[in-house]
Scaffold this motif. Sequence first.
Motif, PDB file in Angstrom:
ATOM      1  N   ARG A 285       0.840  -1.217   0.000  1.00 15.75           N
ATOM      2  CA  ARG A 285       0.000   0.000   0.000  1.00 15.75           C
ATOM      3  C   ARG A 285       0.869   1.259   0.000  1.00 15.75           C
ATOM      4  O   ARG A 285       0.687   2.186   0.813  1.00 15.75           O
ATOM      5  CB  ARG A 285      -0.960  -0.014   1.199  1.00 15.75           C
ATOM      6  CG  ARG A 285      -2.032  -1.087   1.045  1.00 15.75           C
ATOM      7  CD  ARG A 285      -2.886  -1.256   2.291  1.00 15.75           C
ATOM      8  NE  ARG A 285      -4.052  -2.095   2.006  1.00 15.75           N
ATOM      9  CZ  ARG A 285      -4.030  -3.436   1.903  1.00 15.75           C
ATOM     10  NH1 ARG A 285      -2.885  -4.071   2.051  1.00 15.75           N
ATOM     11  NH2 ARG A 285      -5.132  -4.121   1.628  1.00 15.75           N
ATOM     12  N   HIS A 286       1.788   1.269  -0.951  1.00 22.04           N
ATOM     13  CA  HIS A 286       2.779   2.341  -1.026  1.00 22.04           C
ATOM     14  C   HIS A 286       2.237   3.499  -1.868  1.00 22.04           C
ATOM     15  O   HIS A 286       2.379   3.523  -3.089  1.00 22.04           O
ATOM     16  CB  HIS A 286       4.080   1.794  -1.632  1.00 22.04           C
ATOM     17  CG  HIS A 286       5.225   2.747  -1.551  1.00 22.04           C
ATOM     18  ND1 HIS A 286       5.823   3.304  -2.662  1.00 22.04           N
ATOM     19  CD2 HIS A 286       5.897   3.256  -0.472  1.00 22.04           C
ATOM     20  CE1 HIS A 286       6.808   4.095  -2.286  1.00 22.04           C
ATOM     21  NE2 HIS A 286       6.882   4.084  -0.970  1.00 22.04           N
ATOM     22  N   ALA A 287       1.633   4.469  -1.204  1.00 25.96           N
ATOM     23  CA  ALA A 287       0.994   5.598  -1.896  1.00 25.96           C
ATOM     24  C   ALA A 287       1.958   6.417  -2.761  1.00 25.96           C
ATOM     25  O   ALA A 287       1.559   6.883  -3.843  1.00 25.96           O
ATOM     26  CB  ALA A 287       0.297   6.493  -0.872  1.00 25.96           C
ATOM     27  N   PRO A 288       3.232   6.604  -2.343  1.00 26.59           N
ATOM     28  CA  PRO A 288       4.137   7.389  -3.204  1.00 26.59           C
ATOM     29  C   PRO A 288       4.354   6.771  -4.591  1.00 26.59           C
ATOM     30  O   PRO A 288       4.820   7.466  -5.502  1.00 26.59           O
ATOM     31  CB  PRO A 288       5.442   7.418  -2.404  1.00 26.59           C
ATOM     32  CG  PRO A 288       5.023   7.261  -0.982  1.00 26.59           C
ATOM     33  CD  PRO A 288       3.853   6.326  -1.030  1.00 26.59           C
ATOM     34  N   SER A 289       4.020   5.477  -4.754  1.00 26.50           N
ATOM     35  CA  SER A 289       4.200   4.832  -6.064  1.00 26.50           C
ATOM     36  C   SER A 289       3.026   5.065  -7.005  1.00 26.50           C
ATOM     37  O   SER A 289       3.069   4.634  -8.158  1.00 26.50           O
ATOM     38  CB  SER A 289       4.402   3.323  -5.880  1.00 26.50           C
ATOM     39  OG  SER A 289       5.586   3.047  -5.202  1.00 26.50           O
ATOM     40  N   LEU A 290       1.968   5.724  -6.512  1.00 23.84           N
ATOM     41  CA  LEU A 290       0.768   5.882  -7.337  1.00 23.84           C
ATOM     42  C   LEU A 290       1.039   6.498  -8.706  1.00 23.84           C
ATOM     43  O   LEU A 290       0.537   5.983  -9.722  1.00 23.84           O
ATOM     44  CB  LEU A 290      -0.282   6.704  -6.579  1.00 23.84           C
ATOM     45  CG  LEU A 290      -1.155   5.916  -5.589  1.00 23.84           C
ATOM     46  CD1 LEU A 290      -2.037   6.860  -4.787  1.00 23.84           C
ATOM     47  CD2 LEU A 290      -2.004   4.888  -6.314  1.00 23.84           C
ATOM     48  N   PRO A 291       1.811   7.593  -8.812  1.00 29.59           N
ATOM     49  CA  PRO A 291       2.029   8.164 -10.150  1.00 29.59           C
ATOM     50  C   PRO A 291       2.672   7.171 -11.132  1.00 29.59           C
ATOM     51  O   PRO A 291       2.314   7.118 -12.305  1.00 29.59           O
ATOM     52  CB  PRO A 291       2.949   9.358  -9.883  1.00 29.59           C
ATOM     53  CG  PRO A 291       2.724   9.698  -8.443  1.00 29.59           C
ATOM     54  CD  PRO A 291       2.444   8.394  -7.757  1.00 29.59           C
ATOM     55  N   HIS A 292       3.605   6.384 -10.615  1.00 28.39           N
ATOM     56  CA  HIS A 292       4.296   5.408 -11.473  1.00 28.39           C
ATOM     57  C   HIS A 292       3.346   4.274 -11.872  1.00 28.39           C
ATOM     58  O   HIS A 292       3.387   3.779 -13.006  1.00 28.39           O
ATOM     59  CB  HIS A 292       5.514   4.845 -10.738  1.00 28.39           C
ATOM     60  CG  HIS A 292       6.469   5.903 -10.291  1.00 28.39           C
ATOM     61  ND1 HIS A 292       7.418   6.467 -11.122  1.00 28.39           N
ATOM     62  CD2 HIS A 292       6.618   6.527  -9.083  1.00 28.39           C
ATOM     63  CE1 HIS A 292       8.113   7.359 -10.460  1.00 28.39           C
ATOM     64  NE2 HIS A 292       7.649   7.417  -9.208  1.00 28.39           N
ATOM     65  N   LEU A 293       2.499   3.857 -10.936  1.00 22.83           N
ATOM     66  CA  LEU A 293       1.520   2.808 -11.242  1.00 22.83           C
ATOM     67  C   LEU A 293       0.480   3.308 -12.243  1.00 22.83           C
ATOM     68  O   LEU A 293       0.117   2.586 -13.184  1.00 22.83           O
ATOM     69  CB  LEU A 293       0.833   2.351  -9.949  1.00 22.83           C
ATOM     70  CG  LEU A 293       1.686   1.510  -8.994  1.00 22.83           C
ATOM     71  CD1 LEU A 293       1.037   1.427  -7.621  1.00 22.83           C
ATOM     72  CD2 LEU A 293       1.912   0.107  -9.554  1.00 22.83           C
ATOM     73  N   ILE A 294       0.036   4.535 -12.066  1.00 25.07           N
ATOM     74  CA  ILE A 294      -0.954   5.085 -12.996  1.00 25.07           C
ATOM     75  C   ILE A 294      -0.374   5.161 -14.409  1.00 25.07           C
ATOM     76  O   ILE A 294      -1.062   4.869 -15.395  1.00 25.07           O
ATOM     77  CB  ILE A 294      -1.431   6.476 -12.504  1.00 25.07           C
ATOM     78  CG1 ILE A 294      -2.278   6.294 -11.238  1.00 25.07           C
ATOM     79  CG2 ILE A 294      -2.233   7.200 -13.583  1.00 25.07           C
ATOM     80  CD1 ILE A 294      -2.577   7.581 -10.497  1.00 25.07           C
ATOM     81  N   ALA A 295       0.903   5.487 -14.510  1.00 29.33           N
ATOM     82  CA  ALA A 295       1.550   5.527 -15.834  1.00 29.33           C
ATOM     83  C   ALA A 295       1.553   4.147 -16.489  1.00 29.33           C
ATOM     84  O   ALA A 295       1.475   4.018 -17.720  1.00 29.33           O
ATOM     85  CB  ALA A 295       2.977   6.047 -15.701  1.00 29.33           C
TER      86      ALA A 295
END
Length: 335
Positions: A285-295
Amino acid sequence: GACTGLGIPPKAIDGVLGEDRSEPGSRSNDEEAEKEKEAREARGSCALAALTRLGVAAADVLVRIASDEDAPGESEAKEALEALKGEAIPALLRYAENATRSEKTRLKALELAGEAVEKSGGWGSQLPALGRLLRDPLKAVRTAALEALESAASVAAIPDLLQCIRTWSSKGEKEEAEEMVEGCFSALGKIKHEAAVTALLPLLRERQTSLRAKAASALGDTGVRSVIPALREALKDPEADVRREAAGSLGQLGATEAAGELQPLLADRDPLVRREACSALGQLRHAPSLPHLIALTRDPDVRVRRNVFLALGRIGGPAARPALEAGRAGPDGLP
């Protein structure tokens, strides 16, 4: 009539049980033949009663009968062994190790030993016999022994499991060898103890890629968090299989401290590594990775995209919501 001779030796009783108790054939005197059959059955029943009373002293004979589904008195012999509980295990394993017996009856003996273990609470000092069976020439016997060791999840099994890995990994990539090696690693992973970690860590440095990958997976299965530094290092392995398994194990262990090293794997050249990195970051549940996951929702590999959306769902939050809604409406039919 009443049974007699309950003090006779087991081997003598075994001779009685070895009598032909088949249906009488065509004889001139059917009545005499039927009486003879009944007498044989009575002697057999008495012999089994004698064996049951003899207990452990008769275990070897009882095992021979109980392991053969076609043997007269097979069900009665099973009942007698069940009454012996753990005391029957050594005799059952001696039978299973006897290569002169048929494969079918040896497997039956192993099955009965497993049932006895369930009732007695463990293999105890009998584990070395299972280890020896890993070297048996018959595949079915080796497989049954490996399954028993996996269920045992005992530290005492570690040396035999390591030896099994060494032996079978040297046989190349044959299907049978792969199955044995995979099974031994699985068994090691089920041993939730530092001793299993100590055995597995050196295998992360093996030259053989498949051994390093299986070791990374098994280390995660142990649930021992002291392996996290070694798994973080394994994320840098030159082989994709190892990076993938290390990522999966770090997610499994809840290694939030490894999130920063998992994130670059979202751009790995191997889609299976990208997929596993997505899953691991979702588990953490690593929220800082969200931008990379969304990409990665535009990744060319559908398997990666599916894991991305699963990870986004786990992390949640307002930032993930638009991407999740787009995924549901998209061509992949994501949930």
